[in-house]
Design a protein around this motif. Structure first.
Motif, PDB file in Angstrom:
ATOM      1  N   CYS A   1       0.838  -1.213   0.000  1.00 40.41           N
ATOM      2  CA  CYS A   1       0.000   0.000   0.000  1.00 40.41           C
ATOM      3  C   CYS A   1       0.868   1.256   0.000  1.00 40.41           C
ATOM      4  CB  CYS A   1      -0.928   0.005   1.209  1.00 40.41           C
ATOM      5  SG  CYS A   1      -2.327  -1.103   1.069  1.00 40.41           S
ATOM      6  N   HIS A   2       1.955   1.219   0.741  1.00 41.49           N
ATOM      7  CA  HIS A   2       2.874   2.367   0.767  1.00 41.49           C
ATOM      8  C   HIS A   2       3.467   2.620  -0.618  1.00 41.49           C
ATOM      9  CE1 HIS A   2       5.773   5.185   2.426  1.00 41.49           C
ATOM     10  NE2 HIS A   2       6.718   4.522   1.786  1.00 41.49           N
TER      11      HIS A   2
ATOM     12  N   ALA B   1       0.720   4.016  -2.964  1.00 43.55           N
ATOM     13  CA  ALA B   1       0.413   5.416  -2.667  1.00 43.55           C
ATOM     14  C   ALA B   1       1.522   6.339  -3.166  1.00 43.55           C
ATOM     15  CB  ALA B   1       0.193   5.599  -1.171  1.00 43.55           C
TER      16      ALA B   1
ATOM     17  N   VAL C   1      -6.431   9.679  -4.980  1.00 39.75           N
ATOM     18  CA  VAL C   1      -5.051   9.326  -4.626  1.00 39.75           C
ATOM     19  C   VAL C   1      -4.657   9.995  -3.312  1.00 39.75           C
ATOM     20  CG1 VAL C   1      -2.647   9.574  -5.322  1.00 39.75           C
ATOM     21  CG2 VAL C   1      -4.362   8.896  -6.993  1.00 39.75           C
TER      22      VAL C   1
ATOM     23  N   TYR D   1      -4.272   5.104   4.175  1.00 40.49           N
ATOM     24  CA  TYR D   1      -3.835   3.701   4.069  1.00 40.49           C
ATOM     25  C   TYR D   1      -3.073   3.247   5.305  1.00 40.49           C
ATOM     26  CZ  TYR D   1       1.120   4.545   3.204  1.00 40.49           C
ATOM     27  OH  TYR D   1       2.425   4.886   3.335  1.00 40.49           O
TER      28      TYR D   1
ATOM     29  N   PHE E   1      -6.375   8.138  -0.445  1.00 40.52           N
ATOM     30  CA  PHE E   1      -5.723   6.848  -0.182  1.00 40.52           C
ATOM     31  C   PHE E   1      -4.386   7.061   0.517  1.00 40.52           C
ATOM     32  CE2 PHE E   1      -2.847   3.397  -1.506  1.00 40.52           C
ATOM     33  CZ  PHE E   1      -3.511   2.334  -0.911  1.00 40.52           C
ATOM     34  N   HIS E   2      -3.620   8.033   0.042  1.00 41.56           N
ATOM     35  CA  HIS E   2      -2.310   8.303   0.635  1.00 41.56           C
ATOM     36  C   HIS E   2      -2.451   8.752   2.080  1.00 41.56           C
ATOM     37  CE1 HIS E   2       1.706  10.164   1.097  1.00 41.56           C
ATOM     38  NE2 HIS E   2       2.055   9.228   0.239  1.00 41.56           N
TER      39      HIS E   2
END
Length: 96
Positions: free
Chosen positions: A33-34, A37, A58, A65, A61-62
């Protein structure tokens, strides 16, 4: 992933054999996920950090997450748990 689900169904969710696998799975998921992102922000540039417009998904999400990862333990703790469980499963005569 499927092996963990199968093992949970067969051995129960509290099996001592599953702790390390689940920790490693969660650690890997958090790292992926990192990367997603960061790469999405790099691709969109300045739009990837704005809360409105084309980059809003985006940016959201960043921003969020990491929250589920913190609730289950930090990445370092999960990685340490996975390694300790793996070493515990090694035979005593095995050489590392």
């Amino acid at each position: 992933q499927y092996e963990v689900t199968y093992s949970m169904c067969q051995k129960g969710s509290q099996s001592p054999l599953l702790g390390g696998r689940i920790a490693l799975l969660k650690y890997t998921t958090t790292r992926v996920c990192h990367l997603i992102a960061d790469n999405a922000v790099q691709i969109l540039g300045g739009r990837g950090v704005t809360r409105t417009g084309m980059g809003r998904i985006v940016e959201a999400f960043h921003r969020v997450y990491k929250i589920p990862a913190v609730y289950g333990g930090s990445e370092e703790i999960l990685a340490d748990l996975a390694v300790r469980m793996a070493i515990k499963a090694f035979p005593a005569e095995a050489k590392l």
